[in-house]
Design a protein around this motif. Structure first.
Motif, PDB file in Angstrom:
ATOM      1  N   TYR A 159     -34.482 -36.142 -17.058  1.00  0.00           N
ATOM      2  CA  TYR A 159     -35.398 -35.011 -17.156  1.00  0.00           C
ATOM      3  C   TYR A 159     -35.109 -34.230 -18.423  1.00  0.00           C
ATOM      4  CZ  TYR A 159     -37.287 -30.354 -16.168  1.00  0.00           C
ATOM      5  OH  TYR A 159     -37.949 -29.166 -16.249  1.00  0.00           O
ATOM      6  N   VAL A 160     -36.142 -34.061 -19.225  1.00  0.00           N
ATOM      7  CA  VAL A 160     -36.003 -33.308 -20.470  1.00  0.00           C
ATOM      8  C   VAL A 160     -37.020 -32.174 -20.451  1.00  0.00           C
ATOM      9  CG1 VAL A 160     -36.229 -33.397 -22.984  1.00  0.00           C
ATOM     10  CG2 VAL A 160     -35.304 -35.362 -21.760  1.00  0.00           C
ATOM     11  N   ARG A 161     -36.557 -30.976 -20.696  1.00  0.00           N
ATOM     12  CA  ARG A 161     -37.489 -29.846 -20.759  1.00  0.00           C
ATOM     13  C   ARG A 161     -37.658 -29.468 -22.229  1.00  0.00           C
ATOM     14  NH1 ARG A 161     -35.455 -25.012 -17.481  1.00  0.00           N
ATOM     15  NH2 ARG A 161     -35.893 -26.385 -15.716  1.00  0.00           N
TER      16      ARG A 161
ATOM     17  N   MET B  32     -36.051 -23.911 -25.884  1.00  0.00           N
ATOM     18  CA  MET B  32     -34.720 -24.444 -25.558  1.00  0.00           C
ATOM     19  C   MET B  32     -34.870 -25.848 -24.987  1.00  0.00           C
ATOM     20  SD  MET B  32     -33.155 -23.058 -22.005  1.00  0.00           S
ATOM     21  CE  MET B  32     -34.857 -22.845 -21.580  1.00  0.00           C
ATOM     22  N   LEU B  33     -34.149 -26.766 -25.514  1.00  0.00           N
ATOM     23  CA  LEU B  33     -34.214 -28.138 -25.012  1.00  0.00           C
ATOM     24  C   LEU B  33     -33.187 -28.304 -23.904  1.00  0.00           C
ATOM     25  CD1 LEU B  33     -35.495 -31.008 -25.688  1.00  0.00           C
ATOM     26  CD2 LEU B  33     -33.321 -31.463 -26.806  1.00  0.00           C
ATOM     27  N   ILE B  34     -33.692 -28.668 -22.723  1.00  0.00           N
ATOM     28  CA  ILE B  34     -32.763 -28.989 -21.645  1.00  0.00           C
ATOM     29  C   ILE B  34     -32.851 -30.487 -21.448  1.00  0.00           C
ATOM     30  CG2 ILE B  34     -32.425 -28.856 -19.150  1.00  0.00           C
ATOM     31  CD1 ILE B  34     -32.881 -25.995 -19.224  1.00  0.00           C
ATOM     32  N   ASP B  35     -31.729 -31.137 -21.427  1.00  0.00           N
ATOM     33  CA  ASP B  35     -31.733 -32.592 -21.298  1.00  0.00           C
ATOM     34  C   ASP B  35     -30.749 -32.978 -20.208  1.00  0.00           C
ATOM     35  OD1 ASP B  35     -31.633 -35.327 -21.603  1.00  0.00           O
ATOM     36  OD2 ASP B  35     -31.895 -35.213 -23.785  1.00  0.00           O
ATOM     37  N   SER B  36     -31.216 -33.728 -19.213  1.00  0.00           N
ATOM     38  CA  SER B  36     -30.337 -34.079 -18.103  1.00  0.00           C
ATOM     39  C   SER B  36     -29.294 -35.104 -18.536  1.00  0.00           C
ATOM     40  CB  SER B  36     -31.150 -34.631 -16.934  1.00  0.00           C
ATOM     41  OG  SER B  36     -31.707 -35.874 -17.273  1.00  0.00           O
ATOM     42  N   GLY B  37     -29.430 -35.607 -19.763  1.00  0.00           N
ATOM     43  CA  GLY B  37     -28.453 -36.583 -20.239  1.00  0.00           C
ATOM     44  C   GLY B  37     -28.955 -37.983 -20.029  1.00  0.00           C
TER      45      GLY B  37
ATOM     46  N   GLU C  24     -40.072 -31.059 -30.186  1.00  0.00           N
ATOM     47  CA  GLU C  24     -39.084 -31.609 -29.241  1.00  0.00           C
ATOM     48  C   GLU C  24     -39.748 -32.570 -28.259  1.00  0.00           C
ATOM     49  OE1 GLU C  24     -35.919 -27.849 -28.988  1.00  0.00           O
ATOM     50  OE2 GLU C  24     -37.117 -28.354 -27.229  1.00  0.00           O
TER      51      GLU C  24
ATOM     52  N   GLY D 223     -38.811 -27.457 -25.519  1.00  0.00           N
ATOM     53  CA  GLY D 223     -39.049 -26.062 -25.880  1.00  0.00           C
ATOM     54  C   GLY D 223     -40.083 -25.920 -26.986  1.00  0.00           C
TER      55      GLY D 223
END
Ligand SMILES: Cc1cc2nc3c(=O)[nH]c(=O)nc-3n(C[C@H](O)[C@H](O)[C@H](O)COP(=O)(O)OP(=O)(O)OC[C@H]3O[C@@H](n4cnc5c(N)ncnc54)[C@H](O)[C@@H]3O)c2cc1C
Ligand code: SF4
Ligand code: FES
Ligand code: FES
Lengths: 168, 336
Positions: free
Chosen positions: B6-8, A1-6, B14, B10
C-alpha cells in the motif's frame, strides 16, 4: 507525504488513527482489511452488518466524516484520520436517535438485519438534504435493500423524521 | 483478496512514480477496484492511494468547467455550476448507483470502471478481457446485457458508466499526467472499441493518471435529457440509456448531440444521425429517421436483440424529451 508499506509486501500492518463514535483509536491494520471487517471483527462493533460484501445491499452503511458510504468497499487504511459513526454511535437503547425511535414507532423492520444500514443511510440522506418528498426518499434510499420488504414502513419512518426536522 | 503493498501518494509525481514497475493500480473511491479484488479479477501487487492528491476541486476553466479526478460523483452532481450549466451530466450521475456509492465514487474512478460482463467477473470462466487469448464465452452464451454496436469477435462487453454517456454527448476532454508529462484526450478517443485487444478499456497509457475532466463552454442547458432504461427502477445498470442535447433555433435543430449507454464498449455516438437532424424540425418523424440511422449498424446476439428496438425507442423518446424541455426525472420514474 509518501507513505509506503514497504516492498515486497514486507509490512503486514500499517498504523492508522480513526475516531469511531467519538473515540479516537490508534490501530494497526493490514492494507486489505475493509472498514467493515475492521469494525465487526477487529473492534466488535457488530451493529454494522455484512450482507453482500460487494456494495449491492447497503447493510454495511456507516457515516465517514458525516457521509454515508458502504464500508464493505472501503479499505480501512485509506480512511486514516477519518471520523466514523456506526449505528452504535447514533444512539443507544434509552437514548435513541430520532430515526431509531421512528423505526420502532413505525414498525419499519421484520428481521432487522438491514436496519442499522437503513438508519445510517437515512441519517446521511437527511444531512445531504436533497430529498424532500416520499418519491425522493425512495430514490435516495434505493441503496438499502430490505429482503423482508419493510419498505413502506421504512419510508414512513424516515418521512416522519424528515418532517419533524428532528434529525438535524 | 490478494496481498498487496500500500502506497499513499502525496503528489501526482509520486503517484506516477509508484505506478511504474510493479503490477500497480491506482485506488480512489475503491467501489469498483475493491469489488474486483474480492472476486480475484484484479490482483495488484501494489495499490497507490491517490485520495490525498489535490485533485478534488471543480473550477471554471476556459469558459467551461474543470472537474478534478477526485471530485466524488455526489459532489459533482449537486454542484450548482454543474447542475445549472451541465444538467445532463448531473442527471446521468444521479441515475447511476446509489447515494452511498456516489459519496465514495470519484470522477476518475467512474471513467475507469470496468465492464459488468458476468464472465469477466467470474474467474472460473475464460474471458479475453480478463485473460487475453482465453476466449469469449459471452458470444453464444448469456449475453442479455452485452453490446450491440462496435463488437469484435473477441469481446462484446459494454462500458457500464452513466456519467460517461453524458460526458460523451458534452464533448468533454480528459486531462492526464504520466511519465512523459501531461496531455488532453478528446472524450471520443478516451474509451475504445475492443478490436483484437479487449483487455484495454481505454487509451490511458501505462503510468498515466487522470487529473480532470474538462467540460467545454456550453451554450444550451434547457433542451436535454438523460433517459435510463433498466431491469428495475433504481440501483441497476442501464440496458440502454441515452443522453441527448439539442440546440434549437426557433423551430429548427441547429445542433443535435446524443450518446447511448449500455450498448457498446464505449458511449456510442453516431455523427451521421446527428448531422441528419441539423437544420431539421424537431419532429417525431425526424427523430425516428435519426434513430433508424443509428440502429442500422447494430449487430446483436441472441440474448440482446431486444436492445435494438429498445435503443431505437430510447433515442426517439430522449430526443422528444429534449426538444420539449421536459428531461426525465431521476425520482419520478414515469417516462415523460
Ligand atoms: C452495486 C453497484 C452498483 C453500481 N451502479 C452503477 C450505475 O448504475 N451506473 C454507473 O455508472 N456506475 C455504477 N456503479 C459503478 C460506480 O460508478 C463505480 O464503481 C465508481 O464510479 C468507481 O469510482 P471509484 O472512485 O470508486 O473507483 P475505484 O474503484 O477507486 O477505481 C476504479 C478504476 O479506476 C482507476 N482509477 C481511479 N482513479 C483514477 C485516476 N484518477 N486516473 C486513472 N485511473 C483511475 C482505478 O485504478 C481502477 O482501475 C455501481 C457500482 C456498484 C458497486
Ligand atoms: S464479452 Fe468481453 S468481458 Fe465478457 S466474457 Fe467476452 S471477452 Fe470477457
Ligand atoms: S455488505 Fe456492503 S453493500 Fe452489502
Ligand atoms: S427487516 Fe429484514 S432485511 Fe430489512
Amino acid at each position: 507525504m509518501l507513505i509506503d508499506s514497504g516492498s515486497p509486501r514486507a509490512m503486514e500492518t500499517i498504523g492508522i488513527s480513526l475516531t469511531i463514535n467519538g473515540e479516537t483509536r490508534n490501530l494497526q491494520v493490514a492494507p486489505w482489511t475493509t472498514l467493515l471487517d475492521l469494525l465487526r471483527e477487529g473492534l466488535d462493533l457488530t451493529g454494522t452488518k455484512k450482507g453482500c460484501d460487494h456494495g449491492q445491499c447497503g447493510a454495511c452503511t456507516v457515516l465517514v466524516d458525516g457521509k454515508r458510504i458502504n464500508s464493505c468497499l472501503a479499505l480501512a487504511v485509506m480512511k486514516d484520520g477519518a471520523e466514523i459513526t456506526t449505528i452504535e454511535g447514533l444512539g443507544q437503547a434509552g437514548a435513541m436517535h430520532p430515526l431509531q425511535a421512528a423505526f420502532v414507532e413505525h414498525d419499519a423492520f421484520q428481521c432487522g438485519y438491514c436496519t442499522p444500514g437503513q438508519i445510517c443511510s437515512a441519517a446521511g440522506m437527511l444531512a445531504e438534504g436533497h430529498a424532500h418528498s416520499r418519491e425522493e426518499i425512495r430514490e435516495a434510499m434505493s441503496g438499502n435493500i430490505c429482503r423482508c420488504g419493510a419498505y413502506t414502513n421504512i419510508v414512513d419512518a424516515i418521512e416522519d423524521v424528515m418532517q419533524s426536522g428532528a434529525a438535524r | 483478496m490478494n496481498r498487496f503493498d500500500y502506497v499513499r501518494a502525496g503528489t501526482v509525481a509520486e503517484a506516477v512514480q509508484a505506478l511504474s514497475g510493479a503490477n500497480a493500480r491506482l485506488i480512489a473511491g475503491g467501489t469498483n477496484l475493491v469489488d474486483l479484488m474480492k472476486y480475484n479479477v484484479e490482483r495488484p501487487d501494489r495499490l497507490v492511494d491517490i485520495t490525498r492528491l489535490p485533485l478534488n476541486a471543480i473550477e471554471d476553466h476556459e469558459g467551461g468547467l474543470r472537474i478534478g479526478a477526485l471530485v466524488t460523483n455526489a459532489i459533482a452532481a449537486y454542484d450548482e455550476r454543474v447542475a445549472s450549466r451541465y444538467p445532463v451530466l448531473a442527471s446521468a450521475i444521479l441515475a447511476g448507483a446509489t447515494g452511498q456509492l456516489r459519496n465514495a465514487a470519484t470522477t476518475g474512478g467512474n471513467l475507469n470502471q470496468r465492464t459488468r460482463c458476468y464472465y469477466f467477473y467470474d474467474d472460473a470462466t475464460p474471458c479475453n478481457k480478463r485473460e487475453p487469448g482465453t476466449g469469449c464465452p459471452a458470444i453464444g452464451g448469456v449475453n442479455r446485457i452485452h453490446a450491440i454496436f462496435g463488437i469484435s469477435p473477441t469481446c462484446i462487453a459494454t462500458h457500464p458508466s452513466d456519467m460517461c454517456v453524458a460526458l460523451a454527448a458534452l464533448d468533454a476532454e480528459i486531462r492526464v499526467a504520466g511519465p512523459s508529462g501531461e496531455r488532453s484526450i478528446p472524450f471520443s478517443e478516451y474509451h475504445r472499441l475492443p478490436g483484437g485487444t479487449p483487455q484495454f478499456d481505454n487509451t490511458l497509457q501505462p503510468g498515466e493518471i487522470v487529473l480532470s475532466v474538462d467540460l467545454p463552454a456550453q451554450d444550451t442547458a434547457s433542451h436535454y435529457t438523460y433517459l435510463k432504461l433498466r431491469d428495475r427502477l433504481s440501483y441497476a445498470f442501464a440496458l440502454v440509456s441515452v443522453a441527448a442535447i439539442l440546440d434549437l433555433d426557433g423551430d429548427t435543430v441547429s445542433r443535435a448531440r446524443f450518446a447511448l449507454g449500455g450498448v457498446a464498449h464505449k458511449p456510442w455516438r453516431n455523427a451521421e444521425a446527428e448531422a441528419f437532424l441539423q437544420g431539421k424540425a424537431p419532429t417525431r418523424e425526424n427523430f425516428e429517421a435519426a434513430a433508424d440511422i443509428v440502429i442500422r449498424e447494430a449487430t446483436p446476439q441472441d440474448g440482446n436483440a431486444f436492445k435494438v428496438e429498445l435503443a431505437r425507442r430510447a433515442i426517439i423518446r430522449g430526443l422528444t424529451q429534449a426538444a420539449a424541455g421536459t428531461p426525465q426525472s431521476v425520482s419520478d420514474k414515469r417516462i415523460a
